[in-house]
Design an enzyme around this catalytic site. Structure first.
Site, PDB file in Angstrom:
ATOM      1  N   ARG A 195       0.759  -1.269   0.035  1.00  0.00           N
ATOM      2  CA  ARG A 195       0.055  -0.089   0.001  1.00  0.00           C
ATOM      3  C   ARG A 195       0.777   1.375   0.033  1.00  0.00           C
ATOM      4  NH1 ARG A 195      -3.651  -1.994   4.945  1.00  0.00           N
ATOM      5  NH2 ARG A 195      -1.759  -2.915   5.129  1.00  0.00           N
ATOM      6  N   ARG A 244      -5.043  -2.676  -6.595  1.00  0.00           N
ATOM      7  CA  ARG A 244      -5.795  -3.598  -5.631  1.00  0.00           C
ATOM      8  C   ARG A 244      -7.287  -3.025  -5.808  1.00  0.00           C
ATOM      9  NH1 ARG A 244      -8.472  -4.317  -1.512  1.00  0.00           N
ATOM     10  NH2 ARG A 244      -7.908  -4.453   0.348  1.00  0.00           N
ATOM     11  N   ASP A 304      -0.553 -14.410   0.286  1.00  0.00           N
ATOM     12  CA  ASP A 304      -0.352 -14.138   1.456  1.00  0.00           C
ATOM     13  C   ASP A 304      -0.496 -15.492   2.306  1.00  0.00           C
ATOM     14  OD1 ASP A 304      -1.354 -11.699   3.491  1.00  0.00           O
ATOM     15  OD2 ASP A 304      -2.177 -13.503   4.650  1.00  0.00           O
TER      16      ASP A 304
HETATM   17  O1  CP3 Z   1       6.451  -9.287   0.920  1.00  0.00           O
HETATM   18  C1  CP3 Z   1       5.766  -9.241  -0.142  1.00  0.00           C
HETATM   19  O2  CP3 Z   1       5.640  -8.180  -0.829  1.00  0.00           O
HETATM   20  C2  CP3 Z   1       4.804 -10.202  -0.492  1.00  0.00           C
HETATM   21  C3  CP3 Z   1       3.481 -10.262   0.076  1.00  0.00           C
HETATM   22  C4  CP3 Z   1       3.014 -10.619   1.282  1.00  0.00           C
HETATM   23  C5  CP3 Z   1       1.713  -9.975   2.002  1.00  0.00           C
HETATM   24  N1  CP3 Z   1       1.583 -10.590   3.152  1.00  0.00           N
HETATM   25  C6  CP3 Z   1       0.954  -9.174   1.066  1.00  0.00           C
HETATM   26  C7  CP3 Z   1      -0.162  -8.583   1.962  1.00  0.00           C
HETATM   27  C8  CP3 Z   1       3.796 -11.677   2.402  1.00  0.00           C
HETATM   28  C9  CP3 Z   1       5.086 -12.310   2.232  1.00  0.00           C
HETATM   29  C10 CP3 Z   1       2.617 -11.524   3.454  1.00  0.00           C
HETATM   30  C11 CP3 Z   1       3.216 -12.375   4.713  1.00  0.00           C
HETATM   31  C12 CP3 Z   1       2.244 -12.293   5.802  1.00  0.00           C
HETATM   32  N2  CP3 Z   1       0.821 -12.026   5.817  1.00  0.00           N
HETATM   33  C13 CP3 Z   1       2.564 -12.346   7.164  1.00  0.00           C
HETATM   34  C14 CP3 Z   1       3.942 -12.668   7.480  1.00  0.00           C
HETATM   35  C15 CP3 Z   1       4.829 -11.395   7.424  1.00  0.00           C
HETATM   36  C16 CP3 Z   1       4.552 -10.184   8.407  1.00  0.00           C
HETATM   37  O3  CP3 Z   1       4.320  -9.258   7.754  1.00  0.00           O
HETATM   38  O4  CP3 Z   1       4.449 -10.466   9.586  1.00  0.00           O
HETATM   39  C17 CP3 Z   1       1.152 -12.165   7.778  1.00  0.00           C
HETATM   40  C18 CP3 Z   1       1.391 -12.363   9.457  1.00  0.00           C
HETATM   41  C19 CP3 Z   1       0.404 -11.955   7.074  1.00  0.00           C
HETATM   42  C20 CP3 Z   1      -1.080 -11.904   7.357  1.00  0.00           C
HETATM   43  C21 CP3 Z   1      -1.854 -10.580   7.019  1.00  0.00           C
HETATM   44  N3  CP3 Z   1      -1.897 -10.216   5.526  1.00  0.00           N
HETATM   45  C22 CP3 Z   1      -2.488  -9.473   8.052  1.00  0.00           C
HETATM   46  C23 CP3 Z   1      -2.100  -9.223   9.223  1.00  0.00           C
HETATM   47  C24 CP3 Z   1      -2.720  -8.747   6.998  1.00  0.00           C
HETATM   48  C25 CP3 Z   1      -3.599  -7.421   7.217  1.00  0.00           C
HETATM   49  C26 CP3 Z   1      -2.644  -6.105   7.863  1.00  0.00           C
HETATM   50  C27 CP3 Z   1      -2.085  -5.453   6.950  1.00  0.00           C
HETATM   51  O5  CP3 Z   1      -0.786  -4.868   6.601  1.00  0.00           O
HETATM   52  O6  CP3 Z   1      -3.060  -4.942   6.183  1.00  0.00           O
HETATM   53  C28 CP3 Z   1      -2.480  -8.882   5.445  1.00  0.00           C
HETATM   54  C29 CP3 Z   1      -2.896  -8.334   4.429  1.00  0.00           C
HETATM   55  C30 CP3 Z   1      -1.833  -8.123   3.385  1.00  0.00           C
HETATM   56  N4  CP3 Z   1      -0.956  -8.966   2.914  1.00  0.00           N
HETATM   57  C31 CP3 Z   1      -1.548  -6.850   2.592  1.00  0.00           C
HETATM   58  C32 CP3 Z   1      -0.372  -7.027   1.824  1.00  0.00           C
HETATM   59  C33 CP3 Z   1      -0.052  -6.262   0.598  1.00  0.00           C
HETATM   60  C34 CP3 Z   1      -2.425  -5.719   2.787  1.00  0.00           C
HETATM   61  C35 CP3 Z   1      -3.736  -5.710   2.150  1.00  0.00           C
HETATM   62  C36 CP3 Z   1      -4.551  -4.841   1.315  1.00  0.00           C
HETATM   63  O7  CP3 Z   1      -3.772  -4.494   0.161  1.00  0.00           O
HETATM   64  O8  CP3 Z   1      -5.451  -3.865   1.705  1.00  0.00           O
END
Ligand code: CP3
Length: 348
Positions: free
Chosen positions: A31, A40, A77
């Site tokens: 984002r 998105r 994710d």
């Molecule tokens: O690193 C990258 O660029 C690759 C993509 C990636 C995402 N999530 C995209 C994402 C990776 C490797 C993850 C891993 C992930 N997802 C973890 C482990 C790493 C960490 O950050 O701790 C965890 C715990 C998640 C679970 C998750 N996904 C949560 C808790 C959330 C919501 C919180 C948030 O930051 O929005 C997500 C959503 C998410 N995953 C987004 C992205 C780009 C945001 C969603 C959006 O675009 O609205």
């Protein structure tokens, strides 16, 4: 047969000596980039984006066009695995992920491998496309969540601060909880092997909440499950590079490295650079560990800390990265400056 051009990222994982470390950033697609927010919005929901190979490919490539990272990470994710096991998942605006919780061994019967690959097929297709579309010097990273971290979301039904439900189950019925972990170990092995077959050149296992377990349970639900995943991948693909990321585990990092067989370990922001250079870097490649909030703050605080990390890890194998993911408030020009500093760096 001619060898492929040697990629800096893969060389670092093989502990070869380099003039500068490779770099990529956790959550490099996301984002903080206006073009991500646009794609998105076009996709509709976050899950529609993850399961659309053409749009997921596009957002994976977006940061590379701006910053020329040495590695691309598949856009997906960690919670796609519960979704594909039949635990429906939604991302609610401002709330993060929401799942219908699974809280006992009895309820595991709700989960099934029957549609696992069918549901995850678009992800393998994204990997396949990316293996042909990333720049030739860039490496492709696949990933999955570690069983413990994925289990916390499955049991709590959302993100948590104290993990009460997960720990209550794990402590009061460890054998039952083992069944959930084992199911996730098997699903993760299959998922990562499919990503490797589709063209991933390394994989990272994200264990974001590894640091909330006491050390005997850390061994049981973090170290052992990760070791099983690494062993299963290597049985098929000997020496395949696997990066571990057990976040917030302090000195247990050493035991994790010794017992899991990972190729590299990603260091969270709290890890001491001197300690890691002395204790961890001689064994495996280290990745990390700039505070992602320094990328928000920018300026001298950011620049001097980047130099400091580069210097401290210049005596061994290092992949420059953050200690955790980029946050949405990050100004893209700070990422540009970071990229330039790392790309201009010369190991002394
Ligand atoms: O690193 C990258 O660029 C690759 C993509 C990636 C995402 N999530 C995209 C994402 C990776 C490797 C993850 C891993 C992930 N997802 C973890 C482990 C790493 C960490 O950050 O701790 C965890 C715990 C998640 C679970 C998750 N996904 C949560 C808790 C959330 C919501 C919180 C948030 O930051 O929005 C997500 C959503 C998410 N995953 C987004 C992205 C780009 C945001 C969603 C959006 O675009 O609205």
């Amino acid at each position: 047969m001619s060898a492929k051009p040697a990629k800096r990222f893969l060389k670092a994982l093989r502990q070869e000596k380099l003039d500068r470390p490779p770099f990529w950033l956790m959550r490099q697609a996301g984002r903080y980039l206006p073009e991500y927010r646009q794609t998105r919005a076009d996709a509709g929901s976050f899950l529609d984006l993850c399961y659309n190979p053409s749009l997921a490919e596009e957002v994976t490539l977006q940061p590379l066009r701006r910053y020329d990272m040495d590695a691309a990470i598949l856009f997906a994710d960690i919670l796609l695995i519960p979704d594909a096991l039949g635990q429906p998942l939604a991302y609610k605006e401002g709330e993060g992920p929401v799942l219908d919780p699974v809280r006992s061994a009895k309820e595991l019967s709700k989960l099934t491998f029957d549609n696992l690959h069918n549901r995850l097929n678009p992800v393998y297709e994204t990997v396949n496309r990316l293996s042909g579309s990333i720049p030739s010097h860039c490496s492709l990273i696949g990933f999955a969540g570690a069983p413990w971290t994925v289990a916390t979301y499955m049991v709590e039904g959302r993100g948590s601060k104290d993990y009460v439900e997960t720990k209550k189950w794990a402590y009061s019925d460890p054998e039952g909880f083992d069944q959930l972990i084992e199911l996730l170990v098997q699903a993760t092995i299959e998922y990562l092997i499919k990503q490797i077959e589709a063209g991933a050149e390394a994989v990272q296992i994200f264990d974001t909440w590894a640091g909330v377990l006491p050390d005997d349970k850390f061994e049981r639900w973090v170290t052992q499950p990760t070791a099983k995943i690494v062993t299963a991948i290597r049985a098929k693909y000997p020496d395949f590079p696997v990066i571990g990321f057990p976040k917030g585990v302090g000195g247990n990092l050493l035991e994790f490295v010794e017992k899991t067989g990972v190729t590299a370990v990603s260091l969270d922001t709290s890890v001491s650079l001197d300690w890691a250079a002395r204790e961890i870097q001689p064994i495996v490649t280290v990745q990390g560990n700039l505070d992602p909030i320094l990328l928000v703050a920018g300026g001298d605080a950011m620049v001097s800390r980047i130099h400091h990390i580069l210097r401290k890890f210049s005596g061994g194998s290092h992949i420059f990265n953050l200690g955790h993911g980029i946050i949405p408030q990050t100004p893209p020009e700070n990422v540009e400056l970071l990229a330039k500093i790392v790309q201009d760096w010369k190991n002394g």
